[in-house]
Design a protein around this motif. Sequence first.
Motif, short mmCIF file in Angstrom:
data_model
loop_
_atom_site.label_atom_id
_atom_site.label_comp_id
_atom_site.label_asym_id
_atom_site.label_seq_id
_atom_site.Cartn_x
_atom_site.Cartn_y
_atom_site.Cartn_z
N GLU A 1 60.59 -8.79 37.27
CA GLU A 1 59.28 -9.60 37.56
C GLU A 1 58.88 -10.60 36.52
O GLU A 1 58.59 -11.97 36.97
CB GLU A 1 58.18 -8.84 38.28
CG GLU A 1 56.87 -9.59 38.65
CD GLU A 1 55.73 -8.94 38.52
OE1 GLU A 1 54.82 -8.74 39.48
OE2 GLU A 1 55.30 -8.02 37.71
N LEU A 2 58.90 -10.25 35.54
CA LEU A 2 58.82 -11.22 34.14
C LEU A 2 59.57 -12.35 34.18
O LEU A 2 59.23 -13.72 34.22
CB LEU A 2 58.53 -10.57 33.10
CG LEU A 2 57.50 -9.55 32.59
CD1 LEU A 2 57.88 -8.53 31.53
CD2 LEU A 2 56.45 -10.44 32.09
N ILE B 1 58.71 -14.82 37.01
CA ILE B 1 57.52 -15.55 36.82
C ILE B 1 57.71 -16.42 35.91
O ILE B 1 57.13 -17.71 35.80
CB ILE B 1 56.41 -14.22 36.16
CG1 ILE B 1 55.90 -13.51 37.21
CG2 ILE B 1 55.10 -15.12 35.35
CD1 ILE B 1 54.78 -12.36 36.65
N THR C 1 54.00 -15.56 29.65
CA THR C 1 54.63 -15.07 30.90
C THR C 1 53.80 -13.56 30.86
O THR C 1 53.53 -13.05 32.16
CB THR C 1 56.12 -14.84 30.60
OG1 THR C 1 56.59 -16.37 30.73
CG2 THR C 1 56.74 -14.04 31.95
N GLN C 2 53.96 -12.81 29.71
CA GLN C 2 53.46 -11.38 29.83
C GLN C 2 51.80 -11.47 30.32
O GLN C 2 51.38 -10.67 31.23
CB GLN C 2 53.62 -10.73 28.64
CG GLN C 2 54.87 -10.64 28.28
CD GLN C 2 55.01 -9.92 26.91
OE1 GLN C 2 54.13 -10.47 25.91
NE2 GLN C 2 56.03 -9.04 26.72
N GLN D 1 51.64 -12.32 34.24
CA GLN D 1 51.81 -10.96 35.00
C GLN D 1 50.85 -10.13 34.98
O GLN D 1 50.51 -9.61 35.96
CB GLN D 1 53.10 -10.29 34.16
CG GLN D 1 53.61 -8.97 35.29
CD GLN D 1 54.72 -8.18 34.40
OE1 GLN D 1 54.22 -7.73 33.14
NE2 GLN D 1 55.68 -7.69 34.90
N PRO E 1 53.59 -3.01 35.70
CA PRO E 1 53.80 -3.36 34.38
C PRO E 1 54.27 -2.56 33.41
O PRO E 1 54.49 -1.23 33.67
CB PRO E 1 52.19 -3.56 34.16
CG PRO E 1 51.60 -2.64 34.94
CD PRO E 1 52.17 -2.78 36.22
#
Length: 250
Positions: free
Chosen positions: A131-132, A135, A202-203, A206, A249
């Motif tokens: 997912e990261l 994104i 990015t983190q 998310q 996460p």
Amino acid sequence: MITKKCILAAILAAPATLAIAAPAQAQVSGIASANPAAVVASSKALTAAHQQISTTYKAAFDQMQQRRQTLETEMKPLIAQIDTNKDGQVSDAELTAAQTAKNPAIEKIRTAQTNAQNDLSRLSNPAARAELFAIESVLRQYEPAMMRVVNARKISVVLAPEVFQYAPDSADISTAITAEIDKTTPTVSIQPPANWQPSRDTQAIQQQIAQAAQIRAYQQAAAQQQGAAARPAGTPAAPAANTNRPAEPR
């Protein structure tokens, strides 16, 4: 020129709000607002990535659900040992009393929770990493898409929504930026290179997307509970909305 770095710094320093405004009609004196997290979250590419992640890592998601159920089963008899009034809940007073008495159930609960968290983290890491990467791939398209909107609408300044005390819906160009990204990047990969590491931006994005999803889930659950209370007895509940399940996460 307002750069992506400046905009991200402004939005990530403020509380996350991912509500997407109506399509912009006009800006106020050349000033507009945009929310990078909202743009990324509503993009076709990330929606497709979430669907692919749900399929690719279904086995891991199923194992995570089973692990949670195992933890719940493991915790029940331990909680019962410190639930002195047997109401099914542990109050602060009961917890304090158990800690003071050095009840061995306390340490067993901590160990069970730690072990479960380690297992869940291990199982969720591949999906979260996928997912990261998705994104970050969408986020790379943010600045060029924003500049196309800025140039087309002759906007002078783009700020984070939280900077404004008041602004009409027409000042928010997030939807327009998303539309530009959708034109050029309808899909992205969920397979990062072996040595890839996500950026801090990015983190943070998310985390904001995950928080927004949790808020929506809470609001939907609250609305369903209110609806159930208002329905006559025997009336079936409406089916739950079908939402994409993002990776958990790390």
